[in-house]
Scaffold this motif. Structure first.
Motif, mmCIF file in Angstrom:
data_model
loop_
_atom_site.group_PDB
_atom_site.id
_atom_site.type_symbol
_atom_site.label_atom_id
_atom_site.label_comp_id
_atom_site.label_asym_id
_atom_site.label_seq_id
_atom_site.Cartn_x
_atom_site.Cartn_y
_atom_site.Cartn_z
ATOM 1 N N ALA A 6 0.855 -1.191 0.000
ATOM 2 C CA ALA A 6 0.000 0.000 0.000
ATOM 3 C C ALA A 6 0.890 1.240 0.000
ATOM 4 C CB ALA A 6 -0.924 -0.003 1.216
ATOM 5 N N PHE A 7 0.515 2.217 -0.837
ATOM 6 C CA PHE A 7 1.282 3.461 -0.943
ATOM 7 C C PHE A 7 0.327 4.648 -0.887
ATOM 8 C CE2 PHE A 7 3.873 0.292 -3.052
ATOM 9 C CZ PHE A 7 5.140 0.542 -2.545
ATOM 10 N N GLY A 14 5.464 12.452 -4.804
ATOM 11 C CA GLY A 14 5.974 11.714 -3.661
ATOM 12 C C GLY A 14 5.141 10.481 -3.383
ATOM 13 N N ALA A 15 5.747 9.475 -2.763
ATOM 14 C CA ALA A 15 5.050 8.240 -2.415
ATOM 15 C C ALA A 15 5.576 7.731 -1.088
ATOM 16 C CB ALA A 15 5.238 7.198 -3.508
ATOM 17 N N LYS A 16 4.662 7.234 -0.250
ATOM 18 C CA LYS A 16 5.041 6.703 1.058
ATOM 19 C C LYS A 16 4.339 5.369 1.269
ATOM 20 C CE LYS A 16 4.874 7.720 6.013
ATOM 21 N NZ LYS A 16 4.412 8.671 7.035
ATOM 22 N N GLU A 17 5.124 4.363 1.618
ATOM 23 C CA GLU A 17 4.547 3.042 1.867
ATOM 24 C C GLU A 17 3.896 3.028 3.244
ATOM 25 O OE1 GLU A 17 5.726 -1.698 1.513
ATOM 26 O OE2 GLU A 17 7.248 -0.138 1.197
ATOM 27 N N LEU A 115 4.651 -9.987 -12.432
ATOM 28 C CA LEU A 115 4.646 -9.088 -13.574
ATOM 29 C C LEU A 115 5.739 -8.051 -13.341
ATOM 30 C CD1 LEU A 115 3.066 -8.812 -16.191
ATOM 31 C CD2 LEU A 115 1.491 -7.271 -15.042
ATOM 32 N N TYR A 116 6.820 -8.155 -14.095
ATOM 33 C CA TYR A 116 7.991 -7.327 -13.850
ATOM 34 C C TYR A 116 7.713 -5.849 -14.086
ATOM 35 C CZ TYR A 116 10.923 -11.446 -13.347
ATOM 36 O OH TYR A 116 11.483 -12.613 -12.898
ATOM 37 N N ALA A 117 6.825 -5.538 -15.002
ATOM 38 C CA ALA A 117 6.526 -4.131 -15.267
ATOM 39 C C ALA A 117 5.947 -3.444 -14.032
ATOM 40 C CB ALA A 117 5.551 -4.023 -16.444
ATOM 41 N N VAL A 118 5.075 -4.143 -13.305
ATOM 42 C CA VAL A 118 4.500 -3.569 -12.089
ATOM 43 C C VAL A 118 5.571 -3.450 -11.007
ATOM 44 C CG1 VAL A 118 2.726 -3.844 -10.322
ATOM 45 C CG2 VAL A 118 2.238 -4.486 -12.681
ATOM 46 N N ARG A 119 6.482 -4.416 -10.959
ATOM 47 C CA ARG A 119 7.574 -4.334 -9.986
ATOM 48 C C ARG A 119 8.412 -3.083 -10.206
ATOM 49 N NH1 ARG A 119 10.133 -10.453 -9.436
ATOM 50 N NH2 ARG A 119 8.227 -11.504 -8.723
ATOM 51 N N ASP A 120 8.596 -2.691 -11.456
ATOM 52 C CA ASP A 120 9.362 -1.481 -11.747
ATOM 53 C C ASP A 120 8.706 -0.256 -11.120
ATOM 54 O OD1 ASP A 120 11.060 -3.072 -13.211
ATOM 55 O OD2 ASP A 120 10.158 -2.578 -15.143
ATOM 56 N N GLN A 126 8.578 2.767 -3.784
ATOM 57 C CA GLN A 126 9.324 2.444 -2.569
ATOM 58 C C GLN A 126 10.518 3.365 -2.390
ATOM 59 O OE1 GLN A 126 9.999 -1.716 -3.374
ATOM 60 N NE2 GLN A 126 8.275 -2.371 -2.087
ATOM 61 N N ALA A 127 11.025 3.905 -3.500
ATOM 62 C CA ALA A 127 12.118 4.874 -3.439
ATOM 63 C C ALA A 127 11.618 6.290 -3.180
ATOM 64 C CB ALA A 127 12.926 4.838 -4.732
ATOM 65 N N GLY A 128 10.297 6.453 -3.061
ATOM 66 C CA GLY A 128 9.718 7.757 -2.757
ATOM 67 C C GLY A 128 9.319 8.575 -3.961
ATOM 68 N N HIS A 129 9.400 7.985 -5.162
ATOM 69 C CA HIS A 129 9.051 8.712 -6.388
ATOM 70 C C HIS A 129 7.769 8.097 -6.964
ATOM 71 C CE1 HIS A 129 12.974 10.510 -6.043
ATOM 72 N NE2 HIS A 129 13.543 9.316 -6.085
ATOM 73 N N GLY A 130 6.654 8.752 -6.722
ATOM 74 C CA GLY A 130 5.376 8.222 -7.162
ATOM 75 C C GLY A 130 4.735 9.073 -8.238
#
Length: 330
Positions: A6-7, A14-17, A115-120, A126-130
């Motif tokens: 969840a983000f 910005g993005a925060k888990e 699905l690797y595309a979603v992992r990207d 997760q790095a804070g860039h949403g």
């Protein structure tokens, strides 16, 4: 293994888990909430049914079979996309489904296989860039899906290039299994690429207020990328058909040449067989029956007949130079 992430997207990049909520209503607040689930159907479906989503959304997210589509339901959008399967040992054309629920404050995505595309995109968050909005989020995912599919399509292009070269250099001596595999993969990928393009186009032109200009621009770019991939797959399928036709033409030409040789041989021995048959009948009056040199005379006569036939066949163009054109062969 089941995965729940969840983000909280603040709308400014910005993005925060955060902790994954069991009930959506308890977590929706400021910004955009993105919930992503990956794992076995029973685990995912159980959460979806208890999440408090609209029954139509629950039915769409838990459907057994899905195809790329975009459906507008009141102020929300239900969207299915497909991505190539890049898991170890898997076939890329066995495409993985991504089911999505989009609204102004909430995005829910589900996948039952990796699905690797979603992992990207998850790694970026997760790095804070949403992304700034739900539209940009789904556009980013669509672009990553196209990025992951592009090497697969390029590999098919290289394979059909090699097969075309083999068909030209080896005069049709190409393994039909290799050609059939290229055609099969291209057809299966194309089966989902064009509906995916239509789904992205539908989302781009929707009047949802939370689809901002930047998100629409990314959606347009994703649509163009998917369209190009679909057109490349169309070209690969057409080129495969041309290679197949070349193989069939080469084999037909070889068969025609073999039939021509057999026909010439049969025509060569037909008069010889007629002459020897007449001389071998068991009746009186056979010329030379009492002459010692008659056998060699007949052999010499047959040799003259053969030489005359060979000259005649060459003059007619059935053998020697120009036999292909005279016989109607390519």
């Amino acid at each position: 293994m089941s995965e729940r992430l969840a983000f909280r997207l603040d709308g400014r990049g910005g993005a925060k888990e955060i902790a994954f909520p069991e009930v959506i209503a308890d977590a929706v607040g400021e910004g955009v909430l993105w919930l992503h689930l990956s794992g076995q159907p029973d685990e995912i479906d159980g959460w979806v049914e208890a999440s408090g989503l609209d029954p139509l959304a629950v039915a769409a997210l838990t459907a057994e079979e899905t195809r790329p589509r975009c459906t507008v339901h009141e102020e929300t959008i239900l969207m299915n996309l497909r991505g190539v399967n890049l898991s170890p040992g898997a076939e890329p054309e066995d495409m993985v489904s991504l089911r999505s629920y989009l609204s102004e404050r909430l995005v829910v995505t589900l996948q039952r296989r990796p699905l690797y595309a979603v992992r990207d995109v998850l790694a970026e968050c997760q790095a804070g860039h949403g992304p700034d909005s739900p539209g940009e989020l789904i556009a980013r995912i669509a672009l990553r899906l196209a990025d992951r599919a592009e090497p697969v399509v390029m590999s098919l292009n290289e394979r059909i290039d090699d097969l075309e070269d083999q068909a030209l250099e080896a005069k049709g001596m190409v393994r039909r299994g290799d050609l059939a595999d290229v055609r099969r993969v291209a057809i299966m990928l194309r089966r989902y690429m064009f509906p995916q393009r239509d789904a992205l186009t539908t989302l781009e032109i929707e009047d949802a207020p939370w689809l901002h200009r930047a998100g629409r621009g990314r959606l347009r770019e994703a649509t163009e990328r998917v369209t190009r991939l679909a057109e490349d797959l169309d070209a690969i399928r057409d080129r495969s058909q041309i290679v197949h036709d070349q193989i069939m033409d080469a084999r037909a030409e070889a068969m025609n040449r073999q039939m021509l040789i057999l026909s010439v041989v049969a025509a060569l021995f037909l008069p010889l067989g007629l002459i020897t048959g007449l001389l071998g009948i068991n009746v009186g009056g056979i010329p030379g029956a009492e002459t010692g040199w008659a056998f060699w005379g007949v052999c010499g006569f047959l040799g003259v007949v053969v030489v005359f036939q060979l000259w005649l066949f060459r003059w007619m163009g059935l053998i020697g130079k120009g036999r292909g054109q005279s016989a109607g062969l390519p």
